[in-house]
Design a protein around this motif. Structure first.
Motif, PDB file in Angstrom:
ATOM      1  N   ALA A 166      35.099  79.787  27.703  1.00 40.19           N
ATOM      2  CA  ALA A 166      36.459  79.928  27.191  1.00 40.19           C
ATOM      3  C   ALA A 166      36.663  79.202  25.874  1.00 40.19           C
ATOM      4  O   ALA A 166      37.258  79.734  24.952  1.00 40.19           O
ATOM      5  CB  ALA A 166      37.457  79.401  28.221  1.00 40.19           C
ATOM      6  N   ASN A 167      36.173  77.978  25.818  1.00 44.37           N
ATOM      7  CA  ASN A 167      36.510  77.118  24.687  1.00 44.37           C
ATOM      8  C   ASN A 167      35.509  77.304  23.546  1.00 44.37           C
ATOM      9  O   ASN A 167      34.791  76.398  23.168  1.00 44.37           O
ATOM     10  CB  ASN A 167      36.533  75.659  25.156  1.00 44.37           C
ATOM     11  CG  ASN A 167      37.188  74.755  24.145  1.00 44.37           C
ATOM     12  OD1 ASN A 167      37.780  75.215  23.180  1.00 44.37           O
ATOM     13  ND2 ASN A 167      37.075  73.457  24.376  1.00 44.37           N
ATOM     14  N   TYR A 177      35.440  64.693  16.152  1.00 43.55           N
ATOM     15  CA  TYR A 177      36.670  64.584  16.938  1.00 43.55           C
ATOM     16  C   TYR A 177      36.833  65.731  17.927  1.00 43.55           C
ATOM     17  O   TYR A 177      37.777  65.753  18.701  1.00 43.55           O
ATOM     18  CB  TYR A 177      37.880  64.542  16.013  1.00 43.55           C
ATOM     19  CG  TYR A 177      37.740  63.508  14.925  1.00 43.55           C
ATOM     20  CD1 TYR A 177      37.805  62.148  15.218  1.00 43.55           C
ATOM     21  CD2 TYR A 177      37.500  63.887  13.610  1.00 43.55           C
ATOM     22  CE1 TYR A 177      37.652  61.195  14.234  1.00 43.55           C
ATOM     23  CE2 TYR A 177      37.346  62.935  12.609  1.00 43.55           C
ATOM     24  CZ  TYR A 177      37.421  61.600  12.927  1.00 43.55           C
ATOM     25  OH  TYR A 177      37.259  60.660  11.951  1.00 43.55           O
ATOM     26  N   ALA A 178      35.942  66.720  17.877  1.00 39.57           N
ATOM     27  CA  ALA A 178      36.038  67.866  18.781  1.00 39.57           C
ATOM     28  C   ALA A 178      35.303  67.555  20.082  1.00 39.57           C
ATOM     29  O   ALA A 178      34.203  67.013  20.070  1.00 39.57           O
ATOM     30  CB  ALA A 178      35.434  69.105  18.113  1.00 39.57           C
ATOM     31  N   HIS A 179      35.936  67.876  21.228  1.00 37.72           N
ATOM     32  CA  HIS A 179      35.346  67.597  22.518  1.00 37.72           C
ATOM     33  C   HIS A 179      35.441  68.846  23.391  1.00 37.72           C
ATOM     34  O   HIS A 179      36.285  69.717  23.170  1.00 37.72           O
ATOM     35  CB  HIS A 179      36.063  66.435  23.209  1.00 37.72           C
ATOM     36  CG  HIS A 179      36.054  65.177  22.391  1.00 37.72           C
ATOM     37  ND1 HIS A 179      34.947  64.392  22.241  1.00 37.72           N
ATOM     38  CD2 HIS A 179      37.031  64.585  21.655  1.00 37.72           C
ATOM     39  CE1 HIS A 179      35.223  63.364  21.458  1.00 37.72           C
ATOM     40  NE2 HIS A 179      36.483  63.454  21.088  1.00 37.72           N
ATOM     41  N   LYS A 180      34.552  68.928  24.379  1.00 35.64           N
ATOM     42  CA  LYS A 180      34.552  70.043  25.331  1.00 35.64           C
ATOM     43  C   LYS A 180      34.578  71.382  24.621  1.00 35.64           C
ATOM     44  O   LYS A 180      35.488  72.181  24.790  1.00 35.64           O
ATOM     45  CB  LYS A 180      35.741  69.920  26.301  1.00 35.64           C
ATOM     46  CG  LYS A 180      35.681  68.690  27.190  1.00 35.64           C
ATOM     47  CD  LYS A 180      36.837  68.639  28.172  1.00 35.64           C
ATOM     48  CE  LYS A 180      36.741  67.403  29.058  1.00 35.64           C
ATOM     49  NZ  LYS A 180      37.862  67.315  30.011  1.00 35.64           N
ATOM     50  N   TRP A 181      33.550  71.597  23.844  1.00 36.90           N
ATOM     51  CA  TRP A 181      33.463  72.831  23.074  1.00 36.90           C
ATOM     52  C   TRP A 181      32.202  73.605  23.430  1.00 36.90           C
ATOM     53  O   TRP A 181      31.243  73.063  23.986  1.00 36.90           O
ATOM     54  CB  TRP A 181      33.474  72.543  21.569  1.00 36.90           C
ATOM     55  CG  TRP A 181      32.502  71.490  21.113  1.00 36.90           C
ATOM     56  CD1 TRP A 181      32.768  70.176  20.855  1.00 36.90           C
ATOM     57  CD2 TRP A 181      31.094  71.657  20.882  1.00 36.90           C
ATOM     58  NE1 TRP A 181      31.623  69.512  20.475  1.00 36.90           N
ATOM     59  CE2 TRP A 181      30.576  70.399  20.484  1.00 36.90           C
ATOM     60  CE3 TRP A 181      30.224  72.737  20.966  1.00 36.90           C
ATOM     61  CZ2 TRP A 181      29.230  70.201  20.171  1.00 36.90           C
ATOM     62  CZ3 TRP A 181      28.878  72.555  20.666  1.00 36.90           C
ATOM     63  CH2 TRP A 181      28.393  71.295  20.264  1.00 36.90           C
ATOM     64  N   THR A 182      32.234  74.881  23.082  1.00 35.53           N
ATOM     65  CA  THR A 182      31.061  75.751  23.155  1.00 35.53           C
ATOM     66  C   THR A 182      31.000  76.550  21.869  1.00 35.53           C
ATOM     67  O   THR A 182      32.030  77.048  21.396  1.00 35.53           O
ATOM     68  CB  THR A 182      31.137  76.712  24.348  1.00 35.53           C
ATOM     69  OG1 THR A 182      31.155  75.962  25.564  1.00 35.53           O
ATOM     70  CG2 THR A 182      29.951  77.666  24.371  1.00 35.53           C
ATOM     71  N   THR A 242      26.842  74.189  24.630  1.00 32.20           N
ATOM     72  CA  THR A 242      28.046  73.551  25.167  1.00 32.20           C
ATOM     73  C   THR A 242      27.884  72.040  25.165  1.00 32.20           C
ATOM     74  O   THR A 242      26.819  71.518  25.527  1.00 32.20           O
ATOM     75  CB  THR A 242      28.324  74.055  26.596  1.00 32.20           C
ATOM     76  OG1 THR A 242      28.428  75.489  26.569  1.00 32.20           O
ATOM     77  CG2 THR A 242      29.607  73.466  27.142  1.00 32.20           C
ATOM     78  N   SER A 243      28.954  71.335  24.743  1.00 27.74           N
ATOM     79  CA  SER A 243      28.954  69.872  24.765  1.00 27.74           C
ATOM     80  C   SER A 243      28.812  69.386  26.213  1.00 27.74           C
ATOM     81  O   SER A 243      29.081  70.148  27.148  1.00 27.74           O
ATOM     82  CB  SER A 243      30.253  69.348  24.152  1.00 27.74           C
ATOM     83  OG  SER A 243      31.359  69.819  24.884  1.00 27.74           O
TER      84      SER A 243
END
Length: 603
Positions: A166-167, A177-182, A242-243
């Protein structure tokens, strides 16, 4: 009756975008602010834009492919735009939009800010970052990443293999500063595994270049991650990454990509092969023609495309620094500028090269050298594509079949060398005052120039240093308690050092003076003896060296120099380093002066 621009704005659309309302796919908004974002020196230019829908406003960042709207002066404060392709996210509890494509509605003109829009509320517990790209055919997925989260309404068609991601972030939006990303990206280049051994231990690493429609980024895996992920990546394949995955400032000396950041794969970084390949570009090129290479600075990294004219045999050289052998092969490329250039490929690329002559090859990530005028070298992070299906390749093939096969070609070898210059580089001849007035060396890039100047004074103290006797080392050695001279780099001791010059020379012309730094080869030219000989004279008689420095004064040379900013004791200063020096060629100088006199003749 004139149109009222306010009536065209999709009021409330910003809130709808983040709520997943499909009615707000291409909202019309007003631009109320445009500001550049400070980035790393030499990194891509970025702009922050604030958009308003009258009710609310939101911070946005432009991807580099739409920067031209700012450069052209079309995207400015007060104009109206239609967002055609974009991505929404929440960073530090703030809602942002990454704009991938927009249209400036010039027919609506320019107005002061309409209404009193309020900042869009950022309740991160009920807002999930999502894709709002509508032109990528499923490039960005829209469903929830984990089962517990409620799925988000879709705006673009996706296939089943992307619905679990989704992300999805565009590469250009990644930051520390970006977290929980793909990200969903194509692997355009994969390096060999490299190993290192030093006093801190040993290890290994590999790197990949990753590309999506917004930009490129380098990813590196160390040690365990190298073992885990090296076989996963294949050049040309598309992957979801993915993080957790560390985003950090890019080490520009190791990458040729136009990105401020790079990725470091961590233990829990998830890499999955994407079944669908649509919507992800193959390779992005920014070609420089062979004819334009003379205007490109040495050590610049470029992309180029050409017809393979000649293929040399594989040969081997030994590195001066590591003493390791390296395989190389030289190729000759031509293009419709009617210039040719020699391009060197290395390692496995050289030994396995089997492309037939007259093929079209596109190179990404080649380094420009001034050896032989201009030549190119394919970097380890670079790539080559044979007969690519792109317009530039088709045009080049058509030209070569029609006329290029029978044309003759010029090379850049020693083209336009300066009169009396030392060496083959085409460096501009500058007076001392011009060097200062033009502030050569005041930027991050190194500036090169040639100057004709007379030696006024050479500093007699600290004119040399004790160097290692090992071949090609030249590092400073220190005398230990046993009277031996130890080199930390080679981890060896020597009974005596070899002294090497580090001269500080004051040189002057009719406009002013410069302090020039000269190393051993140039120092031997200027003083007429080795540093060992001069040091021995000084040790036997402290004043014996003075006549040597005095004899070197009042002599005129052509100095080939480079100017670069240097930090010394927390202060910045420009250093003028002499790379070569040659005595005046009086015949050439007279010819040059005669030509200048003719320019003033009255007829």
């Amino acid at each position: 009756m004139a149109q009222d621009p306010a009536s065209h704005i999709d009021q409330g659309s910003l809130s709808a975008i983040f709520e997943g309302n499909p009615s707000a796919t291409q909202p019309v908004l007003q631009c109320v602010q445009v500001k550049p974002i400070a980035g790393q020196q030499g990194g891509p230019e970025r702009f922050r834009v604030v958009f308003s829908d009258i009710s609310n406003f939101v911070q946005s960042m432009l991807s580099s492919q739409v920067n031209h709207h700012v450069h052209d002066g079309k995207l400015r404060k007060g104009v109206f735009v239609r967002l055609k392709s974009y991505q929404t996210n929440v960073v530090k509890n703030k809602k942002i939009i990454i704009v991938l494509d927009l249209e400036v509605l010039e027919h609506l003109g320019e107005r002061d800010k309409i209404g009193a829009p309020q900042a869009l509320d950022s309740k991160t517990d009920d807002v999930q970052p999502q894709s709002t790209t509508i032109q990528t055919g499923g490039f960005y997925g829209n469903n929830a990443q984990v089962p517990q989260q409620q799925s988000i309404p879709q705006r673009a068609a996706t296939n089943s293999s992307s619905t679990s991601h989704a992300n999805i972030y565009p590469i250009e939006a990644l930051s520390p500063y970006a977290h929980k990303w793909t990200i969903k990206a194509r692997c355009t280049n994969k390096s060999d595994i490299k190993t290192w051994h030093n006093k801190n231990g040993e290890g290994k690493l590999f790197s990949v270049n990753l590309l999506d429609e917004s930009g490129e980024i380098r990813g590196t895996g160390f040690n365990d991650q190298c073992d885990q992920l090296y076989e996963v990546f294949r050049e040309g394949g598309v992957y979801y990454i993915t993080s957790p995955c560390r985003v950090q400032m890019a080490k520009k000396q190791f990458t040729n990509l136009n990105n401020d950041y790079e990725l470091t794969f961590e233990r829990d970084t998830l890499v999955e092969k994407a079944e669908e390949q649509d919507g992800v570009p193959q390779v992005r090129f920014n070609f420089t023609s062979i004819g334009d290479l003379q205007s490109i600075e040495k050590d610049t990294t470029i992309d180029t495309i050409g017809v393979l004219k000649e293929v040399g045999e594989t040969s081997q050289i030994v590195s001066k620094t590591t003493s390791k052998p390296y395989d190389k092969r030289e190729l000759t490329l031509v293009d419709n500028s009617n210039f040719s250039v020699r391009l060197t490929i290395w390692g496995n690329s050289a030994t396995t090269f089997d492309v037939p002559p007259e093929s079209i090859i596109a190179f990404k990530g080649v380094k420009v050298s001034d050896f032989g005028g201009r030549s190119l070298s394919l970097l380890s992070s670079g790539s080559m594509t044979v007969d690519p299906d792109i317009n530039e390749a088709h045009r080049l093939k058509g030209w070569y079949d029609a006329q290029g096969r029978n044309d003759t070609y010029s090379s850049h070898a020693n083209a336009g060398a300066s009169v009396g210059a030392a060496g083959g580089r085409m460096d501009p001849v500058k007076s001392c005052q011009q060097v200062k007035d033009e502030e050569l060396g005041f930027t991050e890039a190194t500036d090169y120039f040639t100057t004709k100047a007379t030696i006024i004074y050479i500093k007699g103290d600290n004119f040399a240093y004790p160097a290692c006797l090992s071949t090609e080392c030249n590092k400073k050695v220190i005398q230990d308690n046993d009277g031996q001279w130890r080199c930390e780099k080679c981890d060896r001791s020597h009974p005596k050092p070899q002294y090497r010059y580090i001269l500080s020379v004051n040189a002057s012309d009719h406009t002013g003076q410069l302090w020039l730094n000269c190393f051993d080869d140039v120092g031997q030219q200027l003083l007429g003896m080795s540093a060992d000989q001069l040091m021995e004279m000084k040790e036997n008689d402290d004043k014996a060296s003075e006549p040597v420095f005095q004899d070197a004064a009042c002599r005129t040379w052509m100095f080939k120099c480079r100017a670069k900013m240097d930090n010394f004791q927390d202060q910045q200063r420009v250093r003028y380093q002499v790379s070569a020096a040659s005595p005046l060629n009086y015949s050439a100088e007279c010819t040059k002066l005669a030509e200048m006199i003719k320019m003033y003749s009255m007829e």
